[in-house]
Scaffold this motif. Structure first.
Motif, PDB file in Angstrom:
ATOM      1  N   ALA A 110      -0.091 -62.216   5.379  1.00  0.00           N
ATOM      2  CA  ALA A 110      -0.056 -62.187   6.846  1.00  0.00           C
ATOM      3  C   ALA A 110      -1.480 -62.331   7.373  1.00  0.00           C
ATOM      4  O   ALA A 110      -2.393 -61.643   6.894  1.00  0.00           O
ATOM      5  N   LEU A 111      -1.673 -63.214   8.333  1.00  0.00           N
ATOM      6  CA  LEU A 111      -3.018 -63.391   8.889  1.00  0.00           C
ATOM      7  C   LEU A 111      -3.446 -62.116   9.609  1.00  0.00           C
ATOM      8  O   LEU A 111      -2.650 -61.482  10.298  1.00  0.00           O
ATOM      9  N   SER A 112      -4.712 -61.768   9.424  1.00  0.00           N
ATOM     10  CA  SER A 112      -5.272 -60.590  10.068  1.00  0.00           C
ATOM     11  C   SER A 112      -6.779 -60.787  10.174  1.00  0.00           C
ATOM     12  O   SER A 112      -7.397 -61.360   9.266  1.00  0.00           O
ATOM     13  N   GLY A 154      -2.572 -66.562  13.904  1.00  0.00           N
ATOM     14  CA  GLY A 154      -1.592 -65.600  14.413  1.00  0.00           C
ATOM     15  C   GLY A 154      -1.759 -65.407  15.906  1.00  0.00           C
ATOM     16  O   GLY A 154      -0.799 -65.500  16.682  1.00  0.00           O
ATOM     17  N   HIS A 155      -3.008 -65.171  16.323  1.00  0.00           N
ATOM     18  CA  HIS A 155      -3.293 -65.057  17.760  1.00  0.00           C
ATOM     19  C   HIS A 155      -2.935 -66.374  18.468  1.00  0.00           C
ATOM     20  O   HIS A 155      -2.389 -66.365  19.566  1.00  0.00           O
ATOM     21  N   ALA A 156      -3.279 -67.486  17.805  1.00  0.00           N
ATOM     22  CA  ALA A 156      -3.041 -68.808  18.418  1.00  0.00           C
ATOM     23  C   ALA A 156      -1.560 -68.995  18.730  1.00  0.00           C
ATOM     24  O   ALA A 156      -1.199 -69.570  19.762  1.00  0.00           O
ATOM     25  N   THR A 180      -5.912 -59.147  22.788  1.00  0.00           N
ATOM     26  CA  THR A 180      -6.404 -59.268  21.409  1.00  0.00           C
ATOM     27  C   THR A 180      -7.724 -58.498  21.268  1.00  0.00           C
ATOM     28  O   THR A 180      -8.357 -58.150  22.258  1.00  0.00           O
ATOM     29  N   MET A 181      -8.120 -58.334  20.004  1.00  0.00           N
ATOM     30  CA  MET A 181      -9.449 -57.789  19.736  1.00  0.00           C
ATOM     31  C   MET A 181     -10.375 -58.892  19.234  1.00  0.00           C
ATOM     32  O   MET A 181     -11.440 -58.610  18.670  1.00  0.00           O
ATOM     33  N   GLY A 182      -9.959 -60.139  19.434  1.00  0.00           N
ATOM     34  CA  GLY A 182     -10.820 -61.258  19.056  1.00  0.00           C
ATOM     35  C   GLY A 182     -10.786 -61.571  17.575  1.00  0.00           C
ATOM     36  O   GLY A 182      -9.858 -61.161  16.881  1.00  0.00           O
ATOM     37  N   PHE A 218       2.923 -60.237  22.202  1.00  0.00           N
ATOM     38  CA  PHE A 218       2.468 -59.375  21.113  1.00  0.00           C
ATOM     39  C   PHE A 218       3.085 -59.838  19.799  1.00  0.00           C
ATOM     40  O   PHE A 218       4.199 -60.384  19.785  1.00  0.00           O
ATOM     41  N   GLY A 219       2.370 -59.595  18.700  1.00  0.00           N
ATOM     42  CA  GLY A 219       2.846 -60.035  17.393  1.00  0.00           C
ATOM     43  C   GLY A 219       3.725 -58.986  16.728  1.00  0.00           C
ATOM     44  O   GLY A 219       3.459 -57.782  16.814  1.00  0.00           O
ATOM     45  N   GLN A 220       4.743 -59.474  16.051  1.00  0.00           N
ATOM     46  CA  GLN A 220       5.603 -58.615  15.234  1.00  0.00           C
ATOM     47  C   GLN A 220       4.820 -58.044  14.040  1.00  0.00           C
ATOM     48  O   GLN A 220       5.232 -57.079  13.418  1.00  0.00           O
ATOM     49  N   LYS A 221       3.669 -58.661  13.778  1.00  0.00           N
ATOM     50  CA  LYS A 221       2.783 -58.160  12.696  1.00  0.00           C
ATOM     51  C   LYS A 221       2.508 -56.662  12.889  1.00  0.00           C
ATOM     52  O   LYS A 221       2.500 -55.906  11.942  1.00  0.00           O
ATOM     53  N   ASP A 222       2.250 -56.273  14.143  1.00  0.00           N
ATOM     54  CA  ASP A 222       2.003 -54.858  14.463  1.00  0.00           C
ATOM     55  C   ASP A 222       3.299 -54.282  15.032  1.00  0.00           C
ATOM     56  O   ASP A 222       3.402 -54.002  16.231  1.00  0.00           O
ATOM     57  N   ALA A 223       4.298 -54.144  14.158  1.00  0.00           N
ATOM     58  CA  ALA A 223       5.659 -53.840  14.610  1.00  0.00           C
ATOM     59  C   ALA A 223       5.746 -52.477  15.302  1.00  0.00           C
ATOM     60  O   ALA A 223       6.401 -52.348  16.339  1.00  0.00           O
ATOM     61  N   ILE A 226       5.526 -63.161  12.722  1.00  0.00           N
ATOM     62  CA  ILE A 226       4.295 -63.027  11.933  1.00  0.00           C
ATOM     63  C   ILE A 226       3.888 -64.396  11.392  1.00  0.00           C
ATOM     64  O   ILE A 226       4.699 -65.098  10.796  1.00  0.00           O
ATOM     65  N   VAL A 227       2.629 -64.750  11.603  1.00  0.00           N
ATOM     66  CA  VAL A 227       2.098 -65.997  11.034  1.00  0.00           C
ATOM     67  C   VAL A 227       1.401 -65.648   9.724  1.00  0.00           C
ATOM     68  O   VAL A 227       0.617 -64.695   9.660  1.00  0.00           O
ATOM     69  N   ARG A 228       1.708 -66.442   8.694  1.00  0.00           N
ATOM     70  CA  ARG A 228       1.176 -66.163   7.350  1.00  0.00           C
ATOM     71  C   ARG A 228       0.406 -67.349   6.803  1.00  0.00           C
ATOM     72  O   ARG A 228       0.631 -68.484   7.223  1.00  0.00           O
TER      73      ARG A 228
END
Ligand code: AMP
Length: 284
Positions: A189-191, A35-37, A28-30, A152-157, A181-183
């Protein structure tokens, strides 16, 4: 436990490996959010030991991008990751990762460069060199952690597809697990970059998810013509939006689709009040 040192990660990994334990890594980048959780939780469920890396990777940011102002919340990140059950939080400095005083360019550093076909589209078009930076740091993290699984998250497909290609092409001994993706309840979408948005910006940001959901709804009603599906997006856009791309590609290999089908991944990137946001949806 928090560490800033590669050597300390290696010492832990060596011990865990000698005990036959299965290791997972969550890069992660923190500025960690739910979403990270979800990735960390999946890693804790899947593996005996979990390493979460927190590193704002300078080599994946372009010169005009938000590296300096990217949110950094290490203390809260450690608390969140440990609360879920992560065993080690690895938060190196750039010097620790790349060597003190190292010039961070591919003139001087060995880079992992994914194939042109995969990077010359979608996010790679506007973020030149971004995926070289991502692949390089992720490969380093795989080598440092010797993890059996990477989350890894599907958010960054596009990122996930490129990393799968890297792992496959370079025979990296790791299995990648993609997580949904967690929303927010609103659909956003969480970011970590949502932190840049004010209330109005958050409202305008909902357009991304609305566009994707509407496209999926039209597809489910039988529309497969991509121009027609793209047309449906404009009703959701206003002067706060600067659409960067809306593309229909194959979910495995990023090849452009001629007609929408069940394997189609629809990806969007849009600036909202100047903040660059991405989202995607699988049509099936
Ligand atoms: P980042 O810190 O933005 O580099 O993201 C680290 C990891 O978290 C990447 O694998 C992302 O795809 C994943 N991630 C970020 N946001 C979300 C989200 N809303 N849902 C699921 N995974 C996410």
């Amino acid at each position: 436990m928090l560490t800033h040192k590669i050597e300390e990660v290696r010492a832990n990994v060596k011990k865990w490996k000698s005990e036959g334990l299965v290791i997972g890594v969550v890069p992660t980048m923190g500025a960690l959010h739910a979403g990270h959780a979800s990735l960390i939780k999946k890693a804790v469920e899947t593996c005996d030991k979990v390493i979460v890396s927190v590193f704002v990777n300078p080599i994946q940011f372009g010169p005009s991008e938000d590296f300096d102002k990217y949110p950094r919340t290490l203390e809260a990140d450690v608390e969140l990751a440990e609360g879920i059950g992560a065993d080690l939080i690895f938060a190196p400095s750039a010097d620790e990762m790349y060597g003190e005083g190292q010039r961070l360019s591919n003139d001087t550093l060995t880079y992992v460069a994914p194939p042109f076909f995969y990077v010359n589209k979608l996010c790679g078009k506007s973020r030149v060199g971004h995926f070289d930076g991502v692949c390089t740091v992720v490969m380093k993290l795989f080598n440092i952690t010797q993890a059996d699984y990477g989350f890894f998250g599907q958010k960054d497909a596009q990122q996930l597809i490129i990393l799968r290609k890297m792992v496959n092409d370079l025979n990296v001994p790791i299995e990648l697990i993609g997580c949904p993706i967690v929303r927010e309840e609103s659909g956003l979408a969480l970011s970590s970059r949502n932190k840049y948005l004010n209330e109005k910006g958050k409202e305008d940001a909902l357009a991304l998810n609305k566009i994707l959901n509407n496209i999926k709804m039209c597809y489910n009603k039988g529309v497969t013509d991509i121009s027609a599906l793209k047309e449906t997006a404009f009703q959701f856009l206003n002067e706060a939006h600067e659409l960067e791309y809306l593309e229909f590609v194959d979910k495995e290999n990023l090849e452009d689709k001629e007609k929408a089908d069940d394997n189609t991944l629809v990806l969007i990137a849009c600036r909202v009040d100047g903040v660059r946001l991405i989202d995607n949806i699988l049509l099936k």
